[in-house]
Design a protein around this motif. Structure first.
Motif, PDB file in Angstrom:
ATOM      1  N   ALA A   1      -7.152  -4.281  -1.879  1.00 12.20           N
ATOM      2  CA  ALA A   1      -7.624  -3.012  -1.326  1.00 12.20           C
ATOM      3  C   ALA A   1      -8.665  -3.249  -0.234  1.00 12.20           C
ATOM      4  CB  ALA A   1      -8.209  -2.143  -2.437  1.00 12.20           C
TER       5      ALA A   1
ATOM      6  N   HIS B   1      -6.645  -6.816  -7.499  1.00  9.08           N
ATOM      7  CA  HIS B   1      -6.159  -5.600  -6.858  1.00  9.08           C
ATOM      8  C   HIS B   1      -7.197  -5.017  -5.901  1.00  9.08           C
ATOM      9  CE1 HIS B   1      -2.375  -4.704  -9.201  1.00  9.08           C
ATOM     10  NE2 HIS B   1      -2.850  -5.773  -9.807  1.00  9.08           N
ATOM     11  N   SER B   2      -8.468  -5.061  -6.274  1.00  7.68           N
ATOM     12  CA  SER B   2      -9.483  -4.539  -5.364  1.00  7.68           C
ATOM     13  C   SER B   2      -9.673  -5.479  -4.171  1.00  7.68           C
ATOM     14  CB  SER B   2     -10.815  -4.313  -6.086  1.00  7.68           C
ATOM     15  OG  SER B   2     -11.453  -5.520  -6.414  1.00  7.68           O
TER      16      SER B   2
ATOM     17  N   GLY C   1      -7.553  -0.140  -5.464  1.00  9.71           N
ATOM     18  CA  GLY C   1      -6.547  -1.037  -5.999  1.00  9.71           C
ATOM     19  C   GLY C   1      -5.745  -0.324  -7.070  1.00  9.71           C
TER      20      GLY C   1
ATOM     21  N   PRO D   1       0.809  -1.219   0.000  1.00  9.14           N
ATOM     22  CA  PRO D   1       0.000   0.000   0.000  1.00  9.14           C
ATOM     23  C   PRO D   1       0.843   1.271   0.000  1.00  9.14           C
ATOM     24  CG  PRO D   1      -0.827  -1.579   1.614  1.00  9.14           C
ATOM     25  CD  PRO D   1       0.489  -2.104   1.143  1.00  9.14           C
TER      26      PRO D   1
ATOM     27  N   VAL E   1      -3.372   0.311  -3.324  1.00 11.79           N
ATOM     28  CA  VAL E   1      -2.934  -1.001  -2.862  1.00 11.79           C
ATOM     29  C   VAL E   1      -2.690  -1.954  -4.025  1.00 11.79           C
ATOM     30  CG1 VAL E   1      -3.458  -2.947  -1.349  1.00 11.79           C
ATOM     31  CG2 VAL E   1      -4.285  -0.654  -0.765  1.00 11.79           C
TER      32      VAL E   1
ATOM     33  N   VAL F   1     -13.819   2.247   0.296  1.00  9.81           N
ATOM     34  CA  VAL F   1     -12.981   1.416  -0.564  1.00  9.81           C
ATOM     35  C   VAL F   1     -13.688   1.173  -1.894  1.00  9.81           C
ATOM     36  CG1 VAL F   1     -13.885  -0.718   0.486  1.00  9.81           C
ATOM     37  CG2 VAL F   1     -11.711  -0.769  -0.763  1.00  9.81           C
TER      38      VAL F   1
ATOM     39  N   TYR G   1      -6.960  -4.341   3.020  1.00  7.64           N
ATOM     40  CA  TYR G   1      -6.322  -3.216   3.705  1.00  7.64           C
ATOM     41  C   TYR G   1      -7.382  -2.307   4.331  1.00  7.64           C
ATOM     42  CZ  TYR G   1      -3.314   0.854   4.486  1.00  7.64           C
ATOM     43  OH  TYR G   1      -2.628   1.902   5.054  1.00  7.64           O
TER      44      TYR G   1
ATOM     45  N   VAL H   1      -9.602   3.951  -0.194  1.00  2.00           N
ATOM     46  CA  VAL H   1      -8.681   2.886  -0.585  1.00  2.00           C
ATOM     47  C   VAL H   1      -9.067   2.374  -1.967  1.00  2.00           C
ATOM     48  CG1 VAL H   1      -7.670   0.663   0.070  1.00  2.00           C
ATOM     49  CG2 VAL H   1      -8.528   2.217   1.850  1.00  2.00           C
TER      50      VAL H   1
END
Length: 281
Positions: A153, A149-150, A243, A125, A273, A142, A156, A241
């Motif tokens: 995310a 990738h998501s 990705g 991140p 992220v 988010v 995180y 957040v």
């Protein structure tokens, strides 16, 4: 998420100070250490000297120590290429925190080539901070599109929300393409497809709720451009957040139009992220 420490890149600018303050609060909440670095390239701008850089570094470290309790804070002055050094620092760090703009080697950090390269290639991140938080909303936002990738995310964002005792709001935006007014049947089909996509997005949230029963997770599937939806949601968020890449509306989320829209217009810190590289057997 990797345990250990948060890396903060500083250069003496106001956004870098905001990044230190954000990292200090995050480290305190999540029980992590802080490593502060200042990367000096060969060409130093504005008549800057090594003493100036060392002073900015130590001031940042002192600020982090004053804002934390029992958090280990270390600082190091590095030399070499800014992007290369920061990406290397991200390899073993929990996260990398940067100011949205800077001086010297960090000039145009987020909106220029350096920030884009770091956000797109860091191992974990990358949190971009514009200014100190004035109001706490108790909500993390988010962006989710079902991509790998998501997914990273989401993980995180869940960790951040849990550490803060905040709510998590999941945005899965999709945008209907512009159509000819004569394409009535096609428009109807697209609306049906978007409704199906929204249903799938709602279903993706269910496992996260099951794994985090103590966390309040809300979700929304607006029919609009993802960047617009995330920027609007950021008005009442403590962190957004995303990705680093995605599918559909979130394709090239950080390196493309969505990320540029979010990073230019967002009203709170942004975490970009990437999934961690899987260790070879």
């Amino acid at each position: 998420m990797m345990a250990g420490y948060i890396v903060v890149g500083v250069d003496g600018s106001a956004p870098a100070t905001a990044a230190v303050e954000w990292a200090a609060a995050d480290a305190q909440r999540r029980g992590l250490a802080i490593r502060i670095v200042h990367v000096g390239e060969q060409q130093w701008p504005h008549g800057e000297t090594i003493e100036c850089r060392a002073g900015a570094l130590e001031a940042a470290a002192d600020r982090a120590r004053r804002l934390t309790r029992d958090v280990k804070v270390t600082a190091e002055l590095l030399s070499g290429h800014v992007i290369t050094n920061l990406i290397a620092e991200s390899e073993s760090a929990d996260s990398l925190v940067l100011g949205s703009r800077g001086l010297g080697g960090f000039a145009r950090m987020v909106l220029g080539s350096v920030g884009t390269a770091v956000a797109g290639h860091a191992a974990g991140p990358v949190v971009v901070v514009r200014a100190p938080a004035v109001v706490q909303h108790g909500r993390i936002v988010v962006g989710d599109d079902g991509s790998e990738h998501s997914e990273a995310a989401m993980a995180y964002a869940v960790e951040q929300a849990g550490a803060r005792g905040a709510q998590l709001h999941v945005v899965s935006a999709c945008q209907m393409p512009a159509l000819s007014p004569y394409a009535v049947n096609y428009s109807s089909l697209m609306e049906s497809a978007l409704r199906d996509e929204a249903r799938v997005a709602r279903e993706r949230v269910i496992p996260w709720r099951e794994r985090s029963p103590g966390l309040v997770i809300t979700d929304d599937q607006p029919f609009e451009h993802p960047a617009i939806a995330l920027v609007e949601a950021s008005r009442t968020a403590d962190l957004v957040v995303v990705g680093s890449r995605g599918l559909g509306g979130f394709a090239s989320a950080v390196l493309g139009s969505v990320s540029r829209g979010v990073l230019h217009r967002v009203h709170c810190p942004v975490a970009v992220v990437r999934p961690r590289a899987k260790a070879r057997p």
